[in-house]
Scaffold this motif. Structure first.
Motif, PDB file in Angstrom:
ATOM      1  N   ARG A  64       0.826  -1.208   0.000  1.00 16.99           N
ATOM      2  CA  ARG A  64       0.000   0.000   0.000  1.00 16.99           C
ATOM      3  C   ARG A  64       0.855   1.250   0.000  1.00 16.99           C
ATOM      4  O   ARG A  64       0.592   2.203  -0.745  1.00 16.99           O
ATOM      5  N   ARG A  65       1.910   1.267   0.799  1.00 22.07           N
ATOM      6  CA  ARG A  65       2.793   2.443   0.856  1.00 22.07           C
ATOM      7  C   ARG A  65       3.488   2.669  -0.489  1.00 22.07           C
ATOM      8  O   ARG A  65       3.644   3.815  -0.919  1.00 22.07           O
ATOM      9  N   LEU A  66       3.932   1.601  -1.130  1.00 23.55           N
ATOM     10  CA  LEU A  66       4.533   1.741  -2.453  1.00 23.55           C
ATOM     11  C   LEU A  66       3.532   2.340  -3.428  1.00 23.55           C
ATOM     12  O   LEU A  66       3.854   3.253  -4.200  1.00 23.55           O
ATOM     13  N   THR A  67       2.311   1.814  -3.410  1.00 18.11           N
ATOM     14  CA  THR A  67       1.276   2.321  -4.301  1.00 18.11           C
ATOM     15  C   THR A  67       0.992   3.793  -4.025  1.00 18.11           C
ATOM     16  O   THR A  67       0.873   4.603  -4.951  1.00 18.11           O
ATOM     17  N   ASP A  68       0.867   4.148  -2.752  1.00 17.93           N
ATOM     18  CA  ASP A  68       0.623   5.546  -2.387  1.00 17.93           C
ATOM     19  C   ASP A  68       1.762   6.453  -2.844  1.00 17.93           C
ATOM     20  O   ASP A  68       1.545   7.643  -3.113  1.00 17.93           O
ATOM     21  N   ALA A  69       2.967   5.889  -2.940  1.00 14.00           N
ATOM     22  CA  ALA A  69       4.134   6.666  -3.367  1.00 14.00           C
ATOM     23  C   ALA A  69       4.279   6.698  -4.885  1.00 14.00           C
ATOM     24  O   ALA A  69       5.249   7.267  -5.400  1.00 14.00           O
ATOM     25  N   GLY A  70       3.349   6.098  -5.598  1.00 15.04           N
ATOM     26  CA  GLY A  70       3.401   6.114  -7.054  1.00 15.04           C
ATOM     27  C   GLY A  70       4.246   5.025  -7.668  1.00 15.04           C
ATOM     28  O   GLY A  70       4.578   5.090  -8.862  1.00 15.04           O
ATOM     29  N   VAL A  71       4.600   4.005  -6.892  1.00 13.60           N
ATOM     30  CA  VAL A  71       5.399   2.890  -7.398  1.00 13.60           C
ATOM     31  C   VAL A  71       4.455   1.802  -7.916  1.00 13.60           C
ATOM     32  O   VAL A  71       3.635   1.278  -7.147  1.00 13.60           O
ATOM     33  N   PRO A  72       4.533   1.425  -9.195  1.00 12.15           N
ATOM     34  CA  PRO A  72       3.680   0.343  -9.704  1.00 12.15           C
ATOM     35  C   PRO A  72       3.917  -0.946  -8.922  1.00 12.15           C
ATOM     36  O   PRO A  72       5.049  -1.432  -8.838  1.00 12.15           O
ATOM     37  N   THR A  73       2.862  -1.470  -8.325  1.00 15.22           N
ATOM     38  CA  THR A  73       3.008  -2.587  -7.400  1.00 15.22           C
ATOM     39  C   THR A  73       1.925  -3.621  -7.629  1.00 15.22           C
ATOM     40  O   THR A  73       0.738  -3.284  -7.704  1.00 15.22           O
ATOM     41  N   GLU A  74       2.336  -4.868  -7.729  1.00 20.29           N
ATOM     42  CA  GLU A  74       1.389  -5.984  -7.798  1.00 20.29           C
ATOM     43  C   GLU A  74       1.480  -6.759  -6.497  1.00 20.29           C
ATOM     44  O   GLU A  74       2.565  -7.151  -6.065  1.00 20.29           O
ATOM     45  N   LEU A  75       0.331  -6.971  -5.868  1.00 22.59           N
ATOM     46  CA  LEU A  75       0.263  -7.702  -4.605  1.00 22.59           C
ATOM     47  C   LEU A  75      -0.557  -8.965  -4.794  1.00 22.59           C
ATOM     48  O   LEU A  75      -1.674  -8.923  -5.305  1.00 22.59           O
ATOM     49  N   LEU A  76      -0.001 -10.088  -4.349  1.00 21.52           N
ATOM     50  CA  LEU A  76      -0.701 -11.365  -4.414  1.00 21.52           C
ATOM     51  C   LEU A  76      -0.706 -11.981  -3.020  1.00 21.52           C
ATOM     52  O   LEU A  76       0.361 -12.229  -2.447  1.00 21.52           O
ATOM     53  N   VAL A  77      -1.900 -12.201  -2.459  1.00 20.16           N
ATOM     54  CA  VAL A  77      -2.039 -12.860  -1.161  1.00 20.16           C
ATOM     55  C   VAL A  77      -2.760 -14.177  -1.384  1.00 20.16           C
ATOM     56  O   VAL A  77      -3.878 -14.197  -1.895  1.00 20.16           O
ATOM     57  N   ILE A  78      -2.120 -15.282  -1.011  1.00 20.90           N
ATOM     58  CA  ILE A  78      -2.656 -16.620  -1.257  1.00 20.90           C
ATOM     59  C   ILE A  78      -3.380 -17.107   0.000  1.00 20.90           C
ATOM     60  O   ILE A  78      -2.738 -17.333   1.034  1.00 20.90           O
ATOM     61  N   PRO A  79      -4.697 -17.275  -0.038  1.00 25.72           N
ATOM     62  CA  PRO A  79      -5.435 -17.731   1.150  1.00 25.72           C
ATOM     63  C   PRO A  79      -4.940 -19.087   1.645  1.00 25.72           C
ATOM     64  O   PRO A  79      -4.613 -19.979   0.859  1.00 25.72           O
ATOM     65  N   GLY A  80      -4.854 -19.228   2.961  1.00 26.59           N
ATOM     66  CA  GLY A  80      -4.515 -20.511   3.565  1.00 26.59           C
ATOM     67  C   GLY A  80      -3.077 -20.948   3.380  1.00 26.59           C
ATOM     68  O   GLY A  80      -2.744 -22.118   3.620  1.00 26.59           O
ATOM     69  N   ALA A  81      -2.205 -20.022   2.978  1.00 32.52           N
ATOM     70  CA  ALA A  81      -0.806 -20.373   2.718  1.00 32.52           C
ATOM     71  C   ALA A  81       0.092 -19.831   3.813  1.00 32.52           C
ATOM     72  O   ALA A  81      -0.032 -18.680   4.221  1.00 32.52           O
ATOM     73  N   TYR A  82       1.004 -20.659   4.278  1.00 33.02           N
ATOM     74  CA  TYR A  82       1.924 -20.312   5.354  1.00 33.02           C
ATOM     75  C   TYR A  82       3.289 -19.924   4.774  1.00 33.02           C
ATOM     76  O   TYR A  82       3.512 -19.967   3.552  1.00 33.02           O
ATOM     77  N   HIS A  83       4.209 -19.574   5.641  1.00 34.07           N
ATOM     78  CA  HIS A  83       5.518 -19.107   5.201  1.00 34.07           C
ATOM     79  C   HIS A  83       6.292 -20.226   4.500  1.00 34.07           C
ATOM     80  O   HIS A  83       6.430 -21.322   5.029  1.00 34.07           O
ATOM     81  N   GLY A  84       6.781 -19.944   3.306  1.00 38.90           N
ATOM     82  CA  GLY A  84       7.589 -20.898   2.563  1.00 38.90           C
ATOM     83  C   GLY A  84       6.805 -22.023   1.912  1.00 38.90           C
ATOM     84  O   GLY A  84       7.394 -23.010   1.462  1.00 38.90           O
ATOM     85  N   PHE A  85       5.489 -21.880   1.795  1.00 40.81           N
ATOM     86  CA  PHE A  85       4.645 -22.972   1.310  1.00 40.81           C
ATOM     87  C   PHE A  85       5.040 -23.456  -0.071  1.00 40.81           C
ATOM     88  O   PHE A  85       4.965 -24.652  -0.378  1.00 40.81           O
ATOM     89  N   ASP A  86       5.461 -22.548  -0.939  1.00 42.98           N
ATOM     90  CA  ASP A  86       5.777 -22.938  -2.316  1.00 42.98           C
ATOM     91  C   ASP A  86       7.038 -23.769  -2.401  1.00 42.98           C
ATOM     92  O   ASP A  86       7.218 -24.525  -3.363  1.00 42.98           O
ATOM     93  N   ARG A  87       7.904 -23.656  -1.408  1.00 47.94           N
ATOM     94  CA  ARG A  87       9.119 -24.474  -1.393  1.00 47.94           C
ATOM     95  C   ARG A  87       8.844 -25.838  -0.758  1.00 47.94           C
ATOM     96  O   ARG A  87       9.527 -26.812  -1.060  1.00 47.94           O
ATOM     97  N   VAL A  88       7.865 -25.893   0.142  1.00 47.89           N
ATOM     98  CA  VAL A  88       7.549 -27.134   0.841  1.00 47.89           C
ATOM     99  C   VAL A  88       6.660 -28.033  -0.007  1.00 47.89           C
ATOM    100  O   VAL A  88       6.856 -29.255  -0.075  1.00 47.89           O
ATOM    101  N   VAL A  89       5.647 -27.446  -0.663  1.00 51.51           N
ATOM    102  CA  VAL A  89       4.709 -28.214  -1.494  1.00 51.51           C
ATOM    103  C   VAL A  89       4.633 -27.533  -2.865  1.00 51.51           C
ATOM    104  O   VAL A  89       3.630 -26.920  -3.223  1.00 51.51           O
ATOM    105  N   PRO A  90       5.669 -27.630  -3.680  1.00 48.33           N
ATOM    106  CA  PRO A  90       5.725 -26.854  -4.919  1.00 48.33           C
ATOM    107  C   PRO A  90       4.682 -27.222  -5.955  1.00 48.33           C
ATOM    108  O   PRO A  90       4.358 -26.406  -6.819  1.00 48.33           O
ATOM    109  N   ASP A  91       4.135 -28.446  -5.893  1.00 42.76           N
ATOM    110  CA  ASP A  91       3.180 -28.878  -6.911  1.00 42.76           C
ATOM    111  C   ASP A  91       1.731 -28.580  -6.537  1.00 42.76           C
ATOM    112  O   ASP A  91       0.832 -28.817  -7.352  1.00 42.76           O
ATOM    113  N   ALA A  92       1.477 -28.081  -5.331  1.00 39.60           N
ATOM    114  CA  ALA A  92       0.112 -27.734  -4.939  1.00 39.60           C
ATOM    115  C   ALA A  92      -0.367 -26.536  -5.753  1.00 39.60           C
ATOM    116  O   ALA A  92       0.431 -25.680  -6.156  1.00 39.60           O
ATOM    117  N   SER A  93      -1.674 -26.448  -5.985  1.00 38.59           N
ATOM    118  CA  SER A  93      -2.178 -25.362  -6.826  1.00 38.59           C
ATOM    119  C   SER A  93      -1.905 -23.977  -6.250  1.00 38.59           C
ATOM    120  O   SER A  93      -1.601 -23.050  -7.020  1.00 38.59           O
TER     121      SER A  93
END
Length: 368
Positions: free
Chosen positions: A317-346
């Motif tokens: 949000r702060r980047l966006t407010d400062a005029g910095v083009p920013t894409e934010l992706l929040v994955i529901p139900g995902a914990y820290h490092g999930f993509d490295r632990v279960v890389p094939d999960a959707s």
């Protein structure tokens, strides 16, 4: 656009689609009060079903590390090395020593997919490049262990990657590791012709504490004006020392992969000061940077139950407010490092695809 995760939680369960900064569609999935109460009793309650098997493994590892202390660092450091995958034979890797500056020894960098001045396999021209900084809470991890992971990125994007073996805390404070990572970025820029790199297409990228380092690099690149960047790629980045110290997570948040106590230990080791206190040096904490205008465009991704979810949303949000083009992706139900632990999960595939797409856009490449 103001996004306050706590105020959304009070309204119950929702799923919001939010575009931040015009770089693309972002997805913000947030649970409700029922999730918070259930997760307080069961750390697996809010986990996406596809990620639960990996979550059980993460919980077992966390039990060996809790509470995280200097004495337990060998366990954490050994665990990170164990995640290293095999190397690909089709993507070259070379270790190089580069100069850092007065009073700091040369640092090792892993150079992945360099082409010795030749062009890319697709066009014959110079390749885009990424300066990578590994994760590990500032106290663990290594560039050596990340080589196989980064080979896949280099192959998918037909790019060069340089990963810095920065000195870990508490053996060294932030001033040294930041100097080492910036030296790696400057070296990549200066050696562009020899590496077959297009210095007009440089990005920084990191995960967790590496995401914090990448954010600090983007700030330094702007302030020094020596290395132009087209993108900063921050995957569940560790950005704010106040998380887990003066700002506590909601119930069910930050119970898997990296918790509040570990976060306090990591930041204190990195900064040499009590997290959340007035003694914290702002130069070592991206979230404490007062001015974000003029930074490179950003891609930020984080899990919805990751300890860093609030600070990452706030930084976006702060980047966006400062005029910095920013894409934010929040994955529901995902914990820290999930993509490295279960890389094939959707959920993991969703993050991986979005991150590659952001890099392709920044590099001017066709969609994969």
């Amino acid at each position: 656009m103001m996004i306050n995760r706590r105020s959304v939680l009070r309204r119950g369960g929702v799923a919001l689609g939010v575009g931040l900064g015009g770089m693309g569609l972002s997805s913000l999935g947030i649970g409700g009060l029922d999730f918070a109460s259930a997760a307080a009793a069961d750390p697996l309650a809010g986990v996406d079903p596809e990620l639960r098997a990996g979550a059980a493994t993460v919980l077992a590892m966390g039990a060996k590390l809790s509470p995280l202390t200097t004495a337990r660092l060998p366990i954490l450091r050994g665990g990170g090395a164990a995640m290293a995958g095999p190397l690909r034979p089709d993507v070259p890797v070379e270790a190089r020593k580069i100069a850092v500056g007065p009073g700091i020894p040369d640092v090792t960098v892993q150079v992945i997919n360099a082409s010795s001045g030749a062009g890319s396999r697709a066009s014959g021209g110079p390749r885009p490049a990424i300066l990578h900084t590994h994760g590990g809470g500032f106290v663990a991890g290594s560039a050596l262990a990340e080589r196989g992971y980064l080979q896949d990125f280099a192959h998918a994007l037909d790019c060069v990657i340089v990963s810095v073996e920065y000195t870990l805390a508490p053996e060294a404070r932030f001033t040294r590791s930041v100097a080492e990572t910036y030296a790696g970025l400057r070296w990549l820029h200066d050696q562009a012709e020899a590496l077959g790199v297009d210095r007009r297409r440089l990005a920084v990228m990191g995960e967790s504490a590496g995401g914090g380092h990448a954010a600090l690099l983007a700030i330094q690149a702007r302030d020094r004006g020596e290395v132009p960047l087209v993108l900063q790629v921050l995957t569940y980045p560790m950005l704010d020392d106040r998380t887990g110290s003066t700002v506590m997570p909601l119930p069910g948040i930050g119970k898997l992969g990296w918790d509040a106590q570990a976060n306090r230990f990591g930041w204190e080791s990195f900064l040499g000061a009590t997290p959340g206190s007035r003694a914290v040096p702002a130069a070592g904490v991206p979230a404490r940077c007062a001015r974000l205008a003029g930074l490179a465009p950003a891609f930020i991704a984080v899990g919805g139950i990751d300890l860093f979810v609030d600070e990452d949303i706030t930084y976006a949000r702060r980047l966006t407010d400062a005029g910095v083009p920013t894409e934010l992706l929040v994955i529901p139900g995902a914990y820290h490092g999930f993509d490295r632990v279960v890389p094939d999960a959707s959920p993991s595939r969703r993050l991986i695809a979005a991150r590659l797409a952001a890099l392709r856009r920044a590099f001017g490449q066709p969609a994969g």
